[in-house]
Design a protein around this motif. Structure first.
Motif, PDB file in Angstrom:
ATOM      1  N   ARG A   1      10.919   1.961  -7.264  1.00 40.08           N
ATOM      2  CA  ARG A   1      10.726   0.554  -6.893  1.00 40.08           C
ATOM      3  C   ARG A   1      11.990  -0.037  -6.276  1.00 40.08           C
ATOM      4  O   ARG A   1      11.941  -0.724  -5.246  1.00 40.08           O
ATOM      5  N   VAL A   2      13.126   0.244  -6.908  1.00 41.29           N
ATOM      6  CA  VAL A   2      14.400  -0.276  -6.391  1.00 41.29           C
ATOM      7  C   VAL A   2      14.707   0.325  -5.023  1.00 41.29           C
ATOM      8  O   VAL A   2      15.134  -0.380  -4.098  1.00 41.29           O
ATOM      9  N   VAL A   3      14.484   1.632  -4.878  1.00 42.40           N
ATOM     10  CA  VAL A   3      14.751   2.313  -3.605  1.00 42.40           C
ATOM     11  C   VAL A   3      13.877   1.752  -2.489  1.00 42.40           C
ATOM     12  O   VAL A   3      14.352   1.498  -1.377  1.00 42.40           O
ATOM     13  N   VAL A   4      12.589   1.523  -2.777  1.00 38.12           N
ATOM     14  CA  VAL A   4      11.679   0.985  -1.763  1.00 38.12           C
ATOM     15  C   VAL A   4      12.109  -0.409  -1.327  1.00 38.12           C
ATOM     16  O   VAL A   4      12.119  -0.730  -0.131  1.00 38.12           O
ATOM     17  N   ILE A   5      12.485  -1.243  -2.285  1.00 38.42           N
ATOM     18  CA  ILE A   5      12.964  -2.598  -1.949  1.00 38.42           C
ATOM     19  C   ILE A   5      14.186  -2.503  -1.038  1.00 38.42           C
ATOM     20  O   ILE A   5      14.295  -3.222  -0.035  1.00 38.42           O
ATOM     21  N   GLY A   6      15.110  -1.594  -1.385  1.00 37.32           N
ATOM     22  CA  GLY A   6      16.311  -1.418  -0.575  1.00 37.32           C
ATOM     23  C   GLY A   6      15.995  -0.904   0.818  1.00 37.32           C
ATOM     24  O   GLY A   6      16.590  -1.348   1.812  1.00 37.32           O
ATOM     25  N   ILE A   7      15.051   0.017   0.924  1.00 38.09           N
ATOM     26  CA  ILE A   7      14.694   0.595   2.227  1.00 38.09           C
ATOM     27  C   ILE A   7      14.025  -0.437   3.123  1.00 38.09           C
ATOM     28  O   ILE A   7      14.275  -0.502   4.330  1.00 38.09           O
ATOM     29  N   VAL A   8      13.175  -1.281   2.542  1.00 42.69           N
ATOM     30  CA  VAL A   8      12.547  -2.357   3.323  1.00 42.69           C
ATOM     31  C   VAL A   8      13.619  -3.283   3.893  1.00 42.69           C
ATOM     32  O   VAL A   8      13.570  -3.671   5.073  1.00 42.69           O
ATOM     33  N   PHE A   9      14.605  -3.616   3.063  1.00 48.17           N
ATOM     34  CA  PHE A   9      15.687  -4.509   3.501  1.00 48.17           C
ATOM     35  C   PHE A   9      16.527  -3.849   4.595  1.00 48.17           C
ATOM     36  O   PHE A   9      16.804  -4.458   5.641  1.00 48.17           O
ATOM     37  N   ILE A  10      16.917  -2.597   4.385  1.00 45.87           N
ATOM     38  CA  ILE A  10      17.746  -1.886   5.368  1.00 45.87           C
ATOM     39  C   ILE A  10      16.991  -1.712   6.681  1.00 45.87           C
ATOM     40  O   ILE A  10      17.561  -1.885   7.769  1.00 45.87           O
ATOM     41  N   GLY A  11      15.702  -1.369   6.594  1.00 47.18           N
ATOM     42  CA  GLY A  11      14.899  -1.213   7.804  1.00 47.18           C
ATOM     43  C   GLY A  11      14.825  -2.497   8.606  1.00 47.18           C
ATOM     44  O   GLY A  11      14.771  -2.474   9.842  1.00 47.18           O
TER      45      GLY A  11
ATOM     46  N   TYR B   1       0.827  -1.210   0.000  1.00 46.01           N
ATOM     47  CA  TYR B   1       0.000   0.000   0.000  1.00 46.01           C
ATOM     48  C   TYR B   1       0.863   1.262   0.000  1.00 46.01           C
ATOM     49  O   TYR B   1       0.665   2.178  -0.801  1.00 46.01           O
ATOM     50  N   ASN B   2       1.851   1.293   0.894  1.00 46.71           N
ATOM     51  CA  ASN B   2       2.720   2.466   0.997  1.00 46.71           C
ATOM     52  C   ASN B   2       3.481   2.717  -0.298  1.00 46.71           C
ATOM     53  O   ASN B   2       3.650   3.860  -0.722  1.00 46.71           O
ATOM     54  N   TYR B   3       3.958   1.617  -0.913  1.00 43.99           N
ATOM     55  CA  TYR B   3       4.666   1.779  -2.187  1.00 43.99           C
ATOM     56  C   TYR B   3       3.747   2.387  -3.241  1.00 43.99           C
ATOM     57  O   TYR B   3       4.145   3.312  -3.964  1.00 43.99           O
ATOM     58  N   TYR B   4       2.521   1.873  -3.336  1.00 40.38           N
ATOM     59  CA  TYR B   4       1.633   2.381  -4.380  1.00 40.38           C
ATOM     60  C   TYR B   4       1.323   3.870  -4.179  1.00 40.38           C
ATOM     61  O   TYR B   4       1.228   4.620  -5.157  1.00 40.38           O
ATOM     62  N   LEU B   5       1.181   4.286  -2.930  1.00 36.93           N
ATOM     63  CA  LEU B   5       0.956   5.704  -2.677  1.00 36.93           C
ATOM     64  C   LEU B   5       2.117   6.536  -3.224  1.00 36.93           C
ATOM     65  O   LEU B   5       1.918   7.589  -3.835  1.00 36.93           O
ATOM     66  N   GLY B   6       3.338   6.045  -2.997  1.00 35.57           N
ATOM     67  CA  GLY B   6       4.510   6.738  -3.505  1.00 35.57           C
ATOM     68  C   GLY B   6       4.555   6.763  -5.020  1.00 35.57           C
ATOM     69  O   GLY B   6       4.863   7.797  -5.635  1.00 35.57           O
ATOM     70  N   GLU B   7       4.238   5.628  -5.641  1.00 29.71           N
ATOM     71  CA  GLU B   7       4.231   5.564  -7.106  1.00 29.71           C
ATOM     72  C   GLU B   7       3.196   6.514  -7.689  1.00 29.71           C
ATOM     73  O   GLU B   7       3.454   7.220  -8.677  1.00 29.71           O
ATOM     74  N   ASN B   8       2.029   6.536  -7.096  1.00 28.86           N
ATOM     75  CA  ASN B   8       0.965   7.393  -7.591  1.00 28.86           C
ATOM     76  C   ASN B   8       1.351   8.868  -7.500  1.00 28.86           C
ATOM     77  O   ASN B   8       1.092   9.657  -8.417  1.00 28.86           O
ATOM     78  N   ALA B   9       2.001   9.240  -6.394  1.00 30.37           N
ATOM     79  CA  ALA B   9       2.452  10.621  -6.229  1.00 30.37           C
ATOM     80  C   ALA B   9       3.548  10.955  -7.225  1.00 30.37           C
ATOM     81  O   ALA B   9       3.588  12.056  -7.790  1.00 30.37           O
ATOM     82  N   LEU B  10       4.441   9.988  -7.471  1.00 33.19           N
ATOM     83  CA  LEU B  10       5.544  10.217  -8.404  1.00 33.19           C
ATOM     84  C   LEU B  10       5.038  10.417  -9.825  1.00 33.19           C
ATOM     85  O   LEU B  10       5.523  11.286 -10.553  1.00 33.19           O
ATOM     86  N   THR B  11       4.047   9.627 -10.234  1.00 30.91           N
ATOM     87  CA  THR B  11       3.511   9.772 -11.591  1.00 30.91           C
ATOM     88  C   THR B  11       2.780  11.093 -11.772  1.00 30.91           C
ATOM     89  O   THR B  11       2.636  11.570 -12.895  1.00 30.91           O
ATOM     90  N   PHE B  12       2.327  11.693 -10.668  1.00 35.94           N
ATOM     91  CA  PHE B  12       1.721  13.020 -10.766  1.00 35.94           C
ATOM     92  C   PHE B  12       2.774  14.059 -11.134  1.00 35.94           C
ATOM     93  O   PHE B  12       2.519  14.970 -11.912  1.00 35.94           O
ATOM     94  N   MET B  13       3.966  13.907 -10.563  1.00 31.41           N
ATOM     95  CA  MET B  13       5.025  14.886 -10.799  1.00 31.41           C
ATOM     96  C   MET B  13       5.835  14.580 -12.054  1.00 31.41           C
ATOM     97  O   MET B  13       6.356  15.480 -12.701  1.00 31.41           O
ATOM     98  N   SER B  14       5.945  13.295 -12.410  1.00 32.91           N
ATOM     99  CA  SER B  14       6.747  12.908 -13.564  1.00 32.91           C
ATOM    100  C   SER B  14       6.175  11.645 -14.190  1.00 32.91           C
ATOM    101  O   SER B  14       5.880  10.671 -13.491  1.00 32.91           O
ATOM    102  N   GLY B  15       6.037  11.657 -15.500  1.00 36.99           N
ATOM    103  CA  GLY B  15       5.524  10.484 -16.207  1.00 36.99           C
ATOM    104  C   GLY B  15       6.624   9.526 -16.626  1.00 36.99           C
ATOM    105  O   GLY B  15       6.373   8.555 -17.333  1.00 36.99           O
ATOM    106  N   SER B  16       7.854   9.782 -16.170  1.00 37.62           N
ATOM    107  CA  SER B  16       9.006   8.978 -16.558  1.00 37.62           C
ATOM    108  C   SER B  16       8.943   7.564 -15.982  1.00 37.62           C
ATOM    109  O   SER B  16       8.785   7.376 -14.775  1.00 37.62           O
ATOM    110  N   LYS B  17       9.090   6.577 -16.861  1.00 34.76           N
ATOM    111  CA  LYS B  17       9.125   5.185 -16.404  1.00 34.76           C
ATOM    112  C   LYS B  17      10.404   4.895 -15.626  1.00 34.76           C
ATOM    113  O   LYS B  17      10.429   4.033 -14.748  1.00 34.76           O
ATOM    114  N   VAL B  18      11.468   5.640 -15.972  1.00 35.75           N
ATOM    115  CA  VAL B  18      12.735   5.465 -15.255  1.00 35.75           C
ATOM    116  C   VAL B  18      12.581   5.873 -13.790  1.00 35.75           C
ATOM    117  O   VAL B  18      13.084   5.200 -12.891  1.00 35.75           O
ATOM    118  N   ALA B  19      11.866   6.963 -13.555  1.00 37.47           N
ATOM    119  CA  ALA B  19      11.647   7.429 -12.193  1.00 37.47           C
ATOM    120  C   ALA B  19      10.886   6.394 -11.370  1.00 37.47           C
ATOM    121  O   ALA B  19      11.207   6.144 -10.200  1.00 37.47           O
TER     122      ALA B  19
END
Length: 473
Positions: A389-399, A366-384
């Motif tokens: 996605r990679v950052v969230v996976i890394g943050i979950v692991f580090i946490g 849920y938290n990831y999707y909220l972030g993705e939805n907000a990001l697509t509002f600011m930028s339509g870039s698929k790279v972003a």
């Protein structure tokens, strides 16, 4: 770092201090009264979506039921297990009553914010996007883009990054304490599972929630119901204690009614998130016949979160002998865990660990999707989106593997307060529009329509996406 902590501490005081909570309560009461107690009048209609898996023939779209379960998965989490225990410890049994009260009021707020998100959603490819940022732009106009952008940035920082680190930490800690599993293995498992789901897009996210949420909710409710049935003769006394303590007739902790009121309202709002604008991001993904129908559905998620699941935790604690009013504070998860063990035995702590795991996984999605939805509002870039996605996976692991690292995300709660302020201001300004579509929905019901259908031609003055809402022929 100390400067940043002080800065965000001030933001937290200005939002989650004694200003925002009353604002949320008063605004919720306003929405309840002006809409004619809509959450109670439409209460029966809320449950229909649970029996109707696909409300549309469009198999590529998210159904109302899937959107509901995804939002329930996000709302239901540590607040339902640890948060309730903390509320009872600091505010006494009466805090539970005020949690119930704020949930009933919050159901109206959720209906308002989710209905508006549906109204102003946009169709992007085969999916829908919406939420407070898009509602602000299309409801209030380009002059408010700065406000929408502020909301989007805060949403990414608090939910996608901060809260996901905490979720990873919570799961790894529970697995290590009760099962002896090293944090690195839990972190790796969470990271792999998160990657598989988030790289599948909204369809896979919704499908995962459609499986995980019923399992976790039913499993936890079954265990709580077992405890309640074992102590059924004590239920009336517990309810009387809750009510008496809520109104100061009994004082279980220092502060009496004031402590119960403060803790109940705060923990209830943190748990069900009504008014924060988070759930509307998910509500907008559903394909439904009328914006109000999804608003009604999302009211049910507040009811499930607080009235049902939080109540189960409260009864497990109050029916046991572990909780002692006024005694030294016990960590929230530990109090719930020890209370279950006192009722059912040692095996129940392992069950609770699994429940926490499922709760956390659903919250991470849920938290990831909220972030993705907000990001697509600011930028339509698929790279972003890929980078997020990679950052969230890394943050979950580090946490999970480095619990001390979560202290870096001290800004999460203050930024969530900013989200609430921005969202509530937008809801106030757009409330007349909400009343218009609510009247349209009610008029169709009075005319005999079983499922009212939204016709954008009736609202041609609004900035509505005709690809998302096709006019009637």
């Amino acid at each position: 770092m100390e400067f940043l902590k002080s800065f965000f501490g001030i933001i937290g005081d200005l939002t989650w201090g004694w200003s925002l909570v009353p604002f949320l309560v008063i605004l919720g009461l306003f929405f309840t009264i002006v809409t004619g107690f809509v959450q109670f009048r439409f209460f029966g209609r809320m449950f229909r979506v649970l029996l109707n898996k696909n409300q549309t023939a469009d198999k590529s779209a998210i159904s109302g039921r899937e959107a509901l379960l995804l939002s329930v998965g996000g709302r239901v989490g540590g607040g339902n297990i640890a948060g309730v225990a903390v509320a009872i410890t600091l505010g006494g049994p009466g805090a539970v009553f005020w949690m119930w009260a704020i949930a009933l009021v919050g159901m109206a707020t959720s209906l308002v914010e989710c209905s508006l998100a549906q109204l102003y959603k946009r169709k992007e490819g085969e999916t829908y996007r919406g939420g407070p940022a898009r509602t602000i732009i299309h409801g209030l106009g380009e002059d408010y883009r700065w406000l929408a952008s502020l909301y989007a940035v805060c949403l990414i920082a608090s939910f996608a990054l901060g809260f996901n680190a905490f979720q990873g930490n919570t799961v790894a800690g529970a697995a290590q304490d009760s099962l002896g599993v090293d944090r690195i293995w839990t972190g790796a498992l969470l990271a792999i599972g998160t990657g598989f789901i988030v790289f599948g897009g909204i369809r896979r996210i919704a499908k995962a929630a459609d499986v995980i949420v019923p399992i976790m909710a039913v499993g936890y409710l079954a265990m709580a119901l077992l405890v309640i049935l074992m102590n059924i003769t004590h239920i009336p006394a517990v309810i009387m204690t809750i009510v008496a303590n809520a109104f100061g007739l009994e004082e279980a902790v220092g502060g009496g009614m004031g402590a119960a009121l403060a803790q109940g309202l705060r923990r209830g709002l943190f748990s069900n998130e009504a008014g924060l604008g988070s759930a509307p991001n998910v509500a907008a993904t559903a394909k439904v016949s009328h914006p109000i129908s999804q608003g009604i559905t999302q009211s049910l998620s507040v009811f499930i979160d607080t009235i049902v699941i939080c109540s189960c935790t409260a009864f497990v604690i109050l029916l046991g002998d572990v909780y002692v009013p006024g005694a030294a504070e016990i960590d929230g998860v530990v109090l719930t865990q020890q209370s279950l063990v006192s009722h059912l035995g040692e095996w129940s702590q392992y069950f609770l660990t699994i429940a926490i795991l499922l709760f956390a996984v659903s919250s991470i999605i849920y938290n990831y999707y909220l972030g993705e939805n907000a990001l697509t509002f600011m930028s339509g870039s698929k790279v972003a989106v890929f980078v997020l996605r990679v950052v969230v996976i890394g943050i979950v692991f580090i946490g999970a593997v480095a619990p001390g690292a979560t202290s870096v995300f001290f800004f999460s709660d203050p930024l969530m307060g900013v989200l609430a302020v921005v969202n509530l201001l937008a809801l106030l300004m757009l409330f007349p529009t909400l009343i218009r579509i609510l009247k349209d929905y009610q008029q169709q019901l009075k005319a005999g329509a079983e499922h009212p259908v939204f016709d954008p031609k009736k609202f041609s003055d609004l900035d509505i996406d005709l690809k998302a809402w096709k006019p009637k022929q």
